[in-house]
Design a protein around this motif. Structure first.
Motif, PDB file in Angstrom:
ATOM      1  N   ILE A  82      61.222  53.218  18.423  1.00 39.28           N
ATOM      2  CA  ILE A  82      60.520  53.326  17.851  1.00 39.28           C
ATOM      3  C   ILE A  82      60.488  54.594  16.867  1.00 39.28           C
ATOM      4  CG2 ILE A  82      58.030  52.945  17.204  1.00 39.28           C
ATOM      5  CD1 ILE A  82      58.603  50.417  17.946  1.00 39.28           C
ATOM      6  N   THR A  83      60.438  54.287  16.077  1.00 39.68           N
ATOM      7  CA  THR A  83      60.130  55.939  15.210  1.00 39.68           C
ATOM      8  C   THR A  83      59.127  55.535  13.861  1.00 39.68           C
ATOM      9  OG1 THR A  83      62.231  54.440  13.482  1.00 39.68           O
ATOM     10  CG2 THR A  83      62.650  56.039  15.414  1.00 39.68           C
ATOM     11  N   VAL A  84      58.777  56.030  13.010  1.00 37.06           N
ATOM     12  CA  VAL A  84      57.662  56.057  12.297  1.00 37.06           C
ATOM     13  C   VAL A  84      58.482  55.228  10.711  1.00 37.06           C
ATOM     14  CG1 VAL A  84      56.187  57.471  10.539  1.00 37.06           C
ATOM     15  CG2 VAL A  84      56.927  58.343  12.224  1.00 37.06           C
ATOM     16  N   SER A  85      60.077  55.412  11.236  1.00 32.67           N
ATOM     17  CA  SER A  85      60.215  54.724   9.756  1.00 32.67           C
ATOM     18  C   SER A  85      59.844  52.615  10.329  1.00 32.67           C
ATOM     19  CB  SER A  85      61.727  55.145   9.676  1.00 32.67           C
ATOM     20  OG  SER A  85      62.445  54.346  10.542  1.00 32.67           O
ATOM     21  N   LEU A  86      59.243  52.620  10.803  1.00 33.43           N
ATOM     22  CA  LEU A  86      59.779  51.221  10.831  1.00 33.43           C
ATOM     23  C   LEU A  86      57.928  50.528  10.672  1.00 33.43           C
ATOM     24  CD1 LEU A  86      61.361  50.684  14.860  1.00 33.43           C
ATOM     25  CD2 LEU A  86      62.046  50.083  13.013  1.00 33.43           C
ATOM     26  N   SER A  87      57.235  51.544  10.560  1.00 32.89           N
ATOM     27  CA  SER A  87      56.158  51.227   9.729  1.00 32.89           C
ATOM     28  C   SER A  87      56.287  50.227   8.315  1.00 32.89           C
ATOM     29  CB  SER A  87      55.104  52.173   9.489  1.00 32.89           C
ATOM     30  OG  SER A  87      54.599  53.474  10.737  1.00 32.89           O
ATOM     31  N   VAL A 147      53.056  53.399  12.520  1.00 36.37           N
ATOM     32  CA  VAL A 147      53.214  53.735  13.689  1.00 36.37           C
ATOM     33  C   VAL A 147      52.913  55.130  13.656  1.00 36.37           C
ATOM     34  CG1 VAL A 147      55.718  54.798  15.044  1.00 36.37           C
ATOM     35  CG2 VAL A 147      55.764  52.345  14.016  1.00 36.37           C
ATOM     36  N   LYS A 148      52.656  55.451  14.750  1.00 35.62           N
ATOM     37  CA  LYS A 148      52.063  57.427  13.858  1.00 35.62           C
ATOM     38  C   LYS A 148      52.726  57.996  15.353  1.00 35.62           C
ATOM     39  CE  LYS A 148      46.897  56.581  13.708  1.00 35.62           C
ATOM     40  NZ  LYS A 148      45.828  56.285  14.399  1.00 35.62           N
ATOM     41  N   ALA A 149      52.997  59.208  14.616  1.00 35.75           N
ATOM     42  CA  ALA A 149      53.666  60.757  14.775  1.00 35.75           C
ATOM     43  C   ALA A 149      53.153  61.209  16.258  1.00 35.75           C
ATOM     44  CB  ALA A 149      54.278  61.421  13.989  1.00 35.75           C
ATOM     45  N   GLU A 150      53.661  61.188  17.091  1.00 39.68           N
ATOM     46  CA  GLU A 150      52.818  62.308  18.143  1.00 39.68           C
ATOM     47  C   GLU A 150      52.393  63.412  17.671  1.00 39.68           C
ATOM     48  OE1 GLU A 150      54.695  63.124  21.940  1.00 39.68           O
ATOM     49  OE2 GLU A 150      54.916  61.227  22.090  1.00 39.68           O
TER      50      GLU A 150
END
Length: 152
Positions: A8-13, A36-39
């Motif tokens: 999972i990466t933020v780009s999958l939001s 999807v939130k970044a850590e």
């Protein structure tokens, strides 16, 4: 039906839609919005007087969540590498690591899993202590604190 996402990466939001044909009712569809939130890692600076007790909260902005329900560990950055000082599993006593001679006898876990260092020494100045809380299998919240030690 289920959609399984890996790495999972933020780009999958975004918005996901599942649609399929049924007989005799026609096409059925459902939509879901995935965020999807970044850590995030909060960073703080704590100032303390030489030879005093320093207490560093694990997650300063976490008041409603009970940290005792999650595994956590405290680390110190020393000579460019991170070294574990103490770890805590839910419903178990804290485990202190004896790797760091500098912190062996001076580190304790306080209330709300705060790191207590006593007494502070001039060698603590500029050190970065970080708390890592494992909320989910691959979800970790981190908080790091740089210590500034002042002499009287």
């Amino acid at each position: 039906w289920a959609l399984h996402l890996k790495n999972i990466t933020v780009s999958l939001s975004g918005q996901y839609e599942c649609s399929f044909a049924t007989y005799p009712y026609g096409t059925k569809a459902a939509k879901i919005q995935l965020i999807v939130k970044a850590e995030e890692e909060q960073h703080y600076v704590k100032e303390v007087w030489l030879h005093q007790t320093l207490e560093i909260p694990c997650l300063e902005d976490t008041t409603s969540e009970n940290l005792s329900n999650y595994p956590l560990k405290w680390l110190v950055e020393e000579n460019g590498r991170k070294e574990e000082l103490v770890s805590k599993e839910p419903s178990r006593p804290a485990v202190y690591r004896n790797g760091s001679a500098l912190y062996r006898q001076r580190v304790r876990l306080g209330l709300n899993n705060a790191l207590k260092i006593s007494p502070t020494k001039i060698t603590d100045d500029g050190r970065v202590f970080s708390c890592h809380v494992v909320y989910h299998l691959e979800r970790v919240r981190k908080s790091s604190t740089t210590v500034r030690v002042f002499g009287k």
